[in-house]
Design a protein around this motif. Sequence first.
Motif, PDB file in Angstrom:
ATOM      1  N   LEU A   4     -32.099 136.622  -1.896  1.00  0.00           N
ATOM      2  CA  LEU A   4     -33.468 136.041  -1.536  1.00  0.00           C
ATOM      3  C   LEU A   4     -34.443 136.375  -2.763  1.00  0.00           C
ATOM      4  N   LEU A   5     -34.992 135.158  -2.964  1.00  0.00           N
ATOM      5  CA  LEU A   5     -35.921 135.347  -4.243  1.00  0.00           C
ATOM      6  C   LEU A   5     -37.523 135.032  -3.740  1.00  0.00           C
ATOM      7  N   LEU A   6     -38.032 136.154  -4.224  1.00  0.00           N
ATOM      8  CA  LEU A   6     -39.628 136.114  -3.953  1.00  0.00           C
ATOM      9  C   LEU A   6     -40.350 135.977  -5.356  1.00  0.00           C
ATOM     10  N   VAL A   7     -41.102 134.938  -5.180  1.00  0.00           N
ATOM     11  CA  VAL A   7     -41.907 134.701  -6.533  1.00  0.00           C
ATOM     12  C   VAL A   7     -43.523 134.918  -6.251  1.00  0.00           C
ATOM     13  N   ASP A   8     -44.162 135.678  -6.971  1.00  0.00           N
ATOM     14  CA  ASP A   8     -45.609 135.789  -6.817  1.00  0.00           C
ATOM     15  C   ASP A   8     -46.242 136.363  -8.111  1.00  0.00           C
ATOM     16  N   ALA A  50     -29.997 131.864  -1.344  1.00  0.00           N
ATOM     17  CA  ALA A  50     -29.957 131.162  -0.001  1.00  0.00           C
ATOM     18  C   ALA A  50     -31.398 130.670   0.185  1.00  0.00           C
ATOM     19  N   VAL A  51     -32.483 131.583  -0.018  1.00  0.00           N
ATOM     20  CA  VAL A  51     -33.888 131.347   0.528  1.00  0.00           C
ATOM     21  C   VAL A  51     -34.509 131.719  -0.683  1.00  0.00           C
ATOM     22  N   VAL A  52     -35.685 130.901  -1.192  1.00  0.00           N
ATOM     23  CA  VAL A  52     -36.674 131.141  -2.298  1.00  0.00           C
ATOM     24  C   VAL A  52     -38.065 131.159  -1.688  1.00  0.00           C
ATOM     25  N   LEU A 113     -43.552 136.656   9.205  1.00  0.00           N
ATOM     26  CA  LEU A 113     -42.848 136.694   8.118  1.00  0.00           C
ATOM     27  C   LEU A 113     -41.420 137.012   8.474  1.00  0.00           C
ATOM     28  N   LEU A 114     -41.137 137.928   9.217  1.00  0.00           N
ATOM     29  CA  LEU A 114     -39.681 138.011   9.600  1.00  0.00           C
ATOM     30  C   LEU A 114     -38.876 137.064  10.217  1.00  0.00           C
ATOM     31  N   VAL A 115     -39.763 136.545  11.053  1.00  0.00           N
ATOM     32  CA  VAL A 115     -39.195 135.319  11.958  1.00  0.00           C
ATOM     33  C   VAL A 115     -38.872 134.272  10.877  1.00  0.00           C
ATOM     34  N   HIS A 116     -39.967 133.693  10.044  1.00  0.00           N
ATOM     35  CA  HIS A 116     -39.687 132.563   9.121  1.00  0.00           C
ATOM     36  C   HIS A 116     -38.566 132.959   8.212  1.00  0.00           C
ATOM     37  N   ILE A 117     -38.410 134.231   7.733  1.00  0.00           N
ATOM     38  CA  ILE A 117     -37.100 134.465   6.959  1.00  0.00           C
ATOM     39  C   ILE A 117     -36.084 134.439   7.624  1.00  0.00           C
ATOM     40  N   GLU A 118     -35.750 134.807   8.744  1.00  0.00           N
ATOM     41  CA  GLU A 118     -34.439 134.634   9.725  1.00  0.00           C
ATOM     42  C   GLU A 118     -34.195 133.239   9.945  1.00  0.00           C
ATOM     43  N   ALA A 119     -35.251 132.479  10.298  1.00  0.00           N
ATOM     44  CA  ALA A 119     -35.090 130.904  10.509  1.00  0.00           C
ATOM     45  C   ALA A 119     -34.554 130.248   9.182  1.00  0.00           C
ATOM     46  N   ALA A 120     -35.141 130.822   7.909  1.00  0.00           N
ATOM     47  CA  ALA A 120     -34.709 130.245   6.841  1.00  0.00           C
ATOM     48  C   ALA A 120     -33.198 130.244   6.349  1.00  0.00           C
ATOM     49  N   ASP A 122     -30.899 131.128   8.754  1.00  0.00           N
ATOM     50  CA  ASP A 122     -30.156 130.642   9.663  1.00  0.00           C
ATOM     51  C   ASP A 122     -29.830 129.241   9.427  1.00  0.00           C
ATOM     52  N   HIS A 123     -30.986 128.546   8.837  1.00  0.00           N
ATOM     53  CA  HIS A 123     -30.817 127.124   8.377  1.00  0.00           C
ATOM     54  C   HIS A 123     -29.915 126.989   7.055  1.00  0.00           C
ATOM     55  N   ALA A 124     -30.167 127.769   6.093  1.00  0.00           N
ATOM     56  CA  ALA A 124     -29.314 127.928   5.037  1.00  0.00           C
ATOM     57  C   ALA A 124     -27.563 128.101   5.353  1.00  0.00           C
ATOM     58  N   ASN A 125     -27.615 128.805   6.337  1.00  0.00           N
ATOM     59  CA  ASN A 125     -26.294 129.197   6.734  1.00  0.00           C
ATOM     60  C   ASN A 125     -25.671 127.828   7.627  1.00  0.00           C
ATOM     61  N   ALA A 126     -26.636 127.324   8.169  1.00  0.00           N
ATOM     62  CA  ALA A 126     -26.070 126.012   8.913  1.00  0.00           C
ATOM     63  C   ALA A 126     -25.534 124.871   8.273  1.00  0.00           C
ATOM     64  N   CYS A 127     -26.647 124.791   7.116  1.00  0.00           N
ATOM     65  CA  CYS A 127     -26.358 123.696   6.174  1.00  0.00           C
ATOM     66  C   CYS A 127     -25.194 123.800   5.152  1.00  0.00           C
TER      67      CYS A 127
END
Length: 184
Positions: A4-8, A50-52, A113-120, A122-127
Motif C-alpha cells: 500500500l502506498l500513501l502519498v501526502d 495493490a492500492v495507492v 478509512l478502514l472500509v475504503h481500504i478494505e474495499a480497495a 478486495d477490488h485489487a484482488n478480484a481484478c
Amino acid sequence: MQNLLLVDDETHVLNALYRTLRPRFGKVLKMDLCASADEALAHGIERAYAVVVSDLRMPGMDGISFLTRFAEIQPYSVRLLLTGSADFATAQRAVNEIGIFRYMTKPWGDVELLVHIEAALDHANACRDQRAQADAWAASQGILAPQELERRRLEALEPGLTQVEWGSDGAVIMPPLDSHRSYK
C-alpha cells in the motif's frame, strides 16, 4: 504480502493514516509513506502496489496528475484520492478521467478509512484474479503464448522488469546508475 502506498505532502497526515491503518492491516500489508509525488513515482518503479492513496493538493504535482502518471507505471493498482475539500466536480473528473476507485475527504473517520481500504484491497484482488483467469483462458485457446503469460506474471510482481531497451546492435542498454531501479 501486498503493498500500500500513501502519498501526502503533510507528514502529520501520513503518520495519522499509518496509525489508523497499522492495527488492521499491519500484518497483511507493507505500507510505504511518501511526502511527494516524485518520491512516490520512484517507489512505483521499484515495487508493485495493490492500492495507492494520494492527497489531491500537493506542491509540484497534484494528486490527479500523480495518479495519472502512476497508472501509466502500474495500470492495475487501485487508486484512491484524499482531499481536504469536498469538490464534487474534481471527484467526478478523477473518477471519469483516471479511474479513481474512491474519493475520500479530510478529516476522515477511522472506520470509513478502514472500509475504503478494505474495499480497495478486495477490488485489487478480484481484478487480479479476473486477469489471471482471462490470461489462463487465452493461453488455453492458443491466443496467448506461454512466454507472454510469464511476462505478464513477472511484470505484475515487479513493474518495469520486462521493459528492456535494445541498442541498434541488439545489445541490452542498461539504465544509468543514478536511475531509481537498484540492481542488488
